[in-house]
Design a protein around this motif. Structure first.
Motif, PDB file in Angstrom:
ATOM      1  N   ARG A   1       0.851  -1.325  -0.020  1.00 15.35           N
ATOM      2  CA  ARG A   1       0.130   0.070   0.212  1.00 15.35           C
ATOM      3  C   ARG A   1       0.778   1.358  -0.025  1.00 15.35           C
ATOM      4  N   ASP A   2       1.853   1.304   1.019  1.00 12.87           N
ATOM      5  CA  ASP A   2       2.598   2.599   1.113  1.00 12.87           C
ATOM      6  C   ASP A   2       4.068   2.415   0.494  1.00 12.87           C
ATOM      7  N   ARG A   3       4.128   1.630  -0.450  1.00 18.18           N
ATOM      8  CA  ARG A   3       5.249   1.384  -1.146  1.00 18.18           C
ATOM      9  C   ARG A   3       5.594   1.768  -2.599  1.00 18.18           C
ATOM     10  N   ALA A   4       4.617   1.091  -3.197  1.00 15.83           N
ATOM     11  CA  ALA A   4       4.462   1.350  -4.822  1.00 15.83           C
ATOM     12  C   ALA A   4       3.054   1.265  -5.269  1.00 15.83           C
ATOM     13  N   ARG A   5       2.990   1.600  -6.533  1.00 15.41           N
ATOM     14  CA  ARG A   5       1.696   1.379  -7.382  1.00 15.41           C
ATOM     15  C   ARG A   5       1.891   0.020  -7.768  1.00 15.41           C
ATOM     16  N   LEU A   6       0.537  -0.645  -7.770  1.00 17.49           N
ATOM     17  CA  LEU A   6       0.589  -1.914  -8.301  1.00 17.49           C
ATOM     18  C   LEU A   6      -0.157  -1.997  -9.627  1.00 17.49           C
ATOM     19  N   ILE A   7       0.625  -2.519 -10.805  1.00 13.75           N
ATOM     20  CA  ILE A   7       0.057  -2.638 -12.063  1.00 13.75           C
ATOM     21  C   ILE A   7      -0.233  -4.134 -12.342  1.00 13.75           C
ATOM     22  N   GLU A   8      -1.581  -4.634 -12.832  1.00 11.49           N
ATOM     23  CA  GLU A   8      -1.883  -5.933 -13.003  1.00 11.49           C
ATOM     24  C   GLU A   8      -2.104  -6.041 -14.347  1.00 11.49           C
ATOM     25  N   ASP A   9      -1.754  -6.852 -15.261  1.00  9.06           N
ATOM     26  CA  ASP A   9      -1.798  -6.942 -16.817  1.00  9.06           C
ATOM     27  C   ASP A   9      -2.007  -8.547 -17.128  1.00  9.06           C
ATOM     28  N   TYR A  10      -3.294  -8.872 -17.292  1.00 11.95           N
ATOM     29  CA  TYR A  10      -3.492 -10.421 -17.357  1.00 11.95           C
ATOM     30  C   TYR A  10      -4.107 -10.349 -18.785  1.00 11.95           C
ATOM     31  N   GLY A  11      -3.762 -11.286 -19.716  1.00 14.43           N
ATOM     32  CA  GLY A  11      -4.312 -11.717 -20.911  1.00 14.43           C
ATOM     33  C   GLY A  11      -5.123 -12.645 -20.766  1.00 14.43           C
ATOM     34  N   LEU A  12      -5.607 -13.447 -22.324  1.00 13.98           N
ATOM     35  CA  LEU A  12      -6.303 -14.618 -22.183  1.00 13.98           C
ATOM     36  C   LEU A  12      -5.443 -15.635 -21.933  1.00 13.98           C
ATOM     37  N   LEU A  13      -5.567 -16.391 -20.496  1.00  9.80           N
ATOM     38  CA  LEU A  13      -4.705 -17.312 -19.835  1.00  9.80           C
ATOM     39  C   LEU A  13      -5.450 -18.519 -19.885  1.00  9.80           C
ATOM     40  N   PRO A  14      -4.903 -19.674 -20.278  1.00  7.66           N
ATOM     41  CA  PRO A  14      -5.532 -21.002 -20.084  1.00  7.66           C
ATOM     42  C   PRO A  14      -4.964 -21.560 -18.706  1.00  7.66           C
ATOM     43  N   ARG A  15      -5.798 -22.517 -18.277  1.00  9.98           N
ATOM     44  CA  ARG A  15      -5.667 -22.965 -17.001  1.00  9.98           C
ATOM     45  C   ARG A  15      -4.292 -23.762 -17.089  1.00  9.98           C
ATOM     46  N   VAL A  16      -3.460 -23.597 -16.032  1.00  7.82           N
ATOM     47  CA  VAL A  16      -2.190 -24.320 -15.767  1.00  7.82           C
ATOM     48  C   VAL A  16      -2.130 -25.563 -15.008  1.00  7.82           C
ATOM     49  N   LYS A  17      -1.142 -26.232 -15.371  1.00  9.13           N
ATOM     50  CA  LYS A  17      -0.854 -27.525 -14.510  1.00  9.13           C
ATOM     51  C   LYS A  17      -0.087 -27.213 -13.201  1.00  9.13           C
ATOM     52  N   GLY A  18      -0.786 -27.400 -12.048  1.00  7.58           N
ATOM     53  CA  GLY A  18      -0.252 -26.919 -10.846  1.00  7.58           C
ATOM     54  C   GLY A  18      -1.124 -27.160  -9.649  1.00  7.58           C
ATOM     55  N   ASN A  19      -0.678 -26.571  -8.542  1.00  5.98           N
ATOM     56  CA  ASN A  19      -1.399 -26.685  -7.283  1.00  5.98           C
ATOM     57  C   ASN A  19      -1.706 -25.357  -6.821  1.00  5.98           C
ATOM     58  N   PRO A  20      -3.065 -24.949  -6.682  1.00  6.43           N
ATOM     59  CA  PRO A  20      -3.395 -23.577  -6.154  1.00  6.43           C
ATOM     60  C   PRO A  20      -2.575 -22.996  -4.825  1.00  6.43           C
ATOM     61  N   THR A  21      -2.662 -24.123  -3.784  1.00  2.51           N
ATOM     62  CA  THR A  21      -2.028 -23.646  -2.500  1.00  2.51           C
ATOM     63  C   THR A  21      -0.570 -23.217  -2.771  1.00  2.51           C
TER      64      THR A  21
END
Length: 561
Positions: free
Chosen positions: A422-442
């Motif tokens: 919050r007090d350190r930097a501006r957050l910029i998020e940029d997500y495109g069309l993403l397929p589901r990946v092979k992984g573990n959410p946790t």
């Protein structure tokens, strides 16, 4: 035992089990290092004997060649003695290291080694004299084979025997090392299993009675709503739920008395005579108005108690989730404290305003109370949303892979790290069309949360306008998804850059970091079949690049920013 002490008990047990497993890992690492040093010493001695054997053969061939060509033999003799002295020094140092590691010596100490070296020196001098006296017409090949046979019979046999002893010793050390590794493997499986079973048992012992008490409270409230005021909750618990049960029983008793009084008045009204109808009608109207006001007040108290019951239930569930989170509890505590503060403040205001001794409520007072209830409900809703953001990290910690919505995982990590950013930097998020990946959410949530917190700590607090943290996610082709987490912080020096994935290596001051964060993240990504890279320049910031495989049975879908 109160709910707070139960939560502290679970947190303390979890901390103790983590420390125990860390100590076990440290001990097994030291044992593995000792086994490695032993094997290297044994292998080094065997190679030293091999070098002596090869040097002797090369020395003999060099003498014969120098004799045939009329060259200088003295230089070859000096080089041979230097080789023997060098290997003698190496073997003596290896013997000292063996004694330091309490290893047995297959050559029965330094005596046999000195005997072998003495025989080799004696052979070196004798073969020099024999080559000097050889007639010039004798065939070099025949002489070489004869002299090699004599060397193998006299000195080579001793060297070969020493090598075989060292190889046998190396085999014994390998067997011991394999046995230790097998034992450590079983320990690594059994200790976490027992720890998880113990922690799960303790959580169940605490949660099951609380769950039964909450179900009893909800059932009793439903029965009172249906008109059954004979409900009696047990008051033998010595915690917050026991206090709530006692207040609930008192409320039911007062409601029952109020209803009985109303029924008595209605019966009395039916029994009055027509002659006294007007007189008793006026009296009855006055009584009904008074009792109606009391009933409305009692109903408001019932509604207040039900709201407090729901709030208490939400707090109990929230406290349980926070206990299972461990380290995340401190990070979101401040965000939860603010809405809870004005929830409790509004409830205290309602409790004071709805005392039985107060006069009937005016329209303005009722409106203010409804506003207070709405505000309290809004605070409870904020608490619910904060708890929902912890969903990714609250799932069981296993390594089973499944189709994962990467955008949802990253957004959850961003919300958890919002207080640090919050007090350190501006957050910029940029997500495109993403397929589901092979992984573990946790595990993936743990990786991105760690990267975001590291990025925040690399920026001085208060520099929000001058710094930014950017998250960029795009398909990378060939069945891969590429995620970049970059910051404009202090960066990493070039001499430290190759070591950032090493366990226990950290650039933070002593006491502020364990050095395990990036090492654990690297292990998680590689275990999921992904790749983990870093680019950084001191004073310019850092960029962490993660490449993850796409699940074969998924299609790209839009992710909101």
């Amino acid at each position: 035992m109160t709910v707070r002490w139960k939560v502290l008990l679970i947190v303390g047990l979890t901390t103790g089990l983590v420390l125990l497993m860390g100590l076990t890992l440290l001990v097994t690492t030291e044992r593995g290092k000792s086994s490695r040093d032993r094997l290297l010493l044994v292998q080094g001695q065997g190679e030293s004997f091999g070098r002596l054997h090869l040097a002797a053969e090369q020395y003999l061939r060099g003498l014969l060649r120098a004799k045939e060509q009329g060259g200088d033999i003295t230089q070859l003799v000096r080089e041979m003695h230097e080789s023997i002295n060098r290997e003698e020094t190496f073997l003596q140092q290896a013997l000292v290291k063996k004694k330091a590691l309490e290893m047995p010596d297959p050559l029965d100490g330094w005596a046999e080694t000195q005997e072998l070296l003495l025989a080799l020196r004696r052979w070196t001098s004798e073969i020099e004299q024999r080559v000097r006296t050889l007639p010039l017409g004798e065939k070099p090949i025949t002489t070489e084979w004869n002299l090699l046979d004599e060397f193998e019979h006299d000195v080579g046999r001793l060297i070969t025997t020493a090598q075989e002893d060292e190889y046998q010793h190396r085999g014994q050390q390998l067997i011991k090392s394999q046995s230790r590794l097998h034992a450590q493997m079983w320990l690594a499986v059994i200790l976490p299993t027992l720890s998880c079973a113990l922690l799960l048992g303790l959580v169940l012992i605490i949660l099951l009675p609380m769950s039964r008490s909450l179900k009893d409270l909800m059932l009793a409230a439903r029965r009172i709503g249906e008109g059954n005021f004979e409900v009696k909750l047990p008051e033998d618990r010595h915690d917050e739920l026991g206090t709530l049960s006692h207040a609930f029983n008192q409320m039911a008793s007062e409601l029952k008395k109020t209803l009985e009084e109303k029924q008595r008045l209605m019966k009395a009204e039916a029994e009055v005579t027509e002659r006294q109808f007007r007189h008793y009608n006026a009296l009855l109207e006055e009584t009904v108005l008074t009792r109606t006001a009391q009933l409305e007040q009692a109903n408001a108290q019932l509604q207040d108690s039900l709201d407090q019951l729901k709030a208490a239930q939400s707090q109990v569930i929230f406290a349980d989730r926070m206990a299972s989170m461990g380290r995340l509890a401190a990070g979101v505590g401040h965000e939860i404290n603010n809405p809870l503060s004005y929830v409790l403040s509004n409830l205290n205001y309602l409790h004071q305003e709805l005392q039985p001794s107060r006069a009937p409520l005016s329209t303005e007072e009722k409106r203010e109370m409804m506003d207070a209830l709405a505000s309290a409900r809004e605070g409870a809703e904020r608490v619910r949303l904060i708890v929902k953001d912890l969903k990714t990290l609250s799932r069981p910690d296993d390594m089973n892979t499944e189709p994962v919505d990467l955008g949802e995982v990253v957004r959850g990590a961003v919300k958890l790290a919002e207080r640090e950013l919050r007090d350190r930097a501006r957050l910029i998020e940029d997500y495109g069309l993403l397929p589901r990946v092979k992984g573990n959410p946790t595990r993936l949530g743990q990786v991105f949360l760690n990267l975001l917190i590291n990025a925040a700590h690399a920026i001085v607090e208060g520099g929000k306008e001058a710094n930014e943290i950017r998250i960029l996610a795009r398909p990378s082709g060939h069945g891969r998804v590429r995620v970049e987490v970059s910051d404009t912080g202090c960066g990493i020096s070039q001499e430290n850059l190759p070591r950032i994935f090493e366990p226990f290596f950290t650039t933070k001051p002593v006491g502020e970091g364990t050095g395990m964060g990036l090492s654990v993240c690297h292990s998680i990504i590689t275990a999921l079949g992904g790749e983990f890279y870093v680019q950084s320049e001191l004073g310019q910031g850092s960029t962490f690049l993660i490449v993850l495989p796409v699940m074969d049975d998924t299609q790209p879908e839009a992710a909101t920013t």
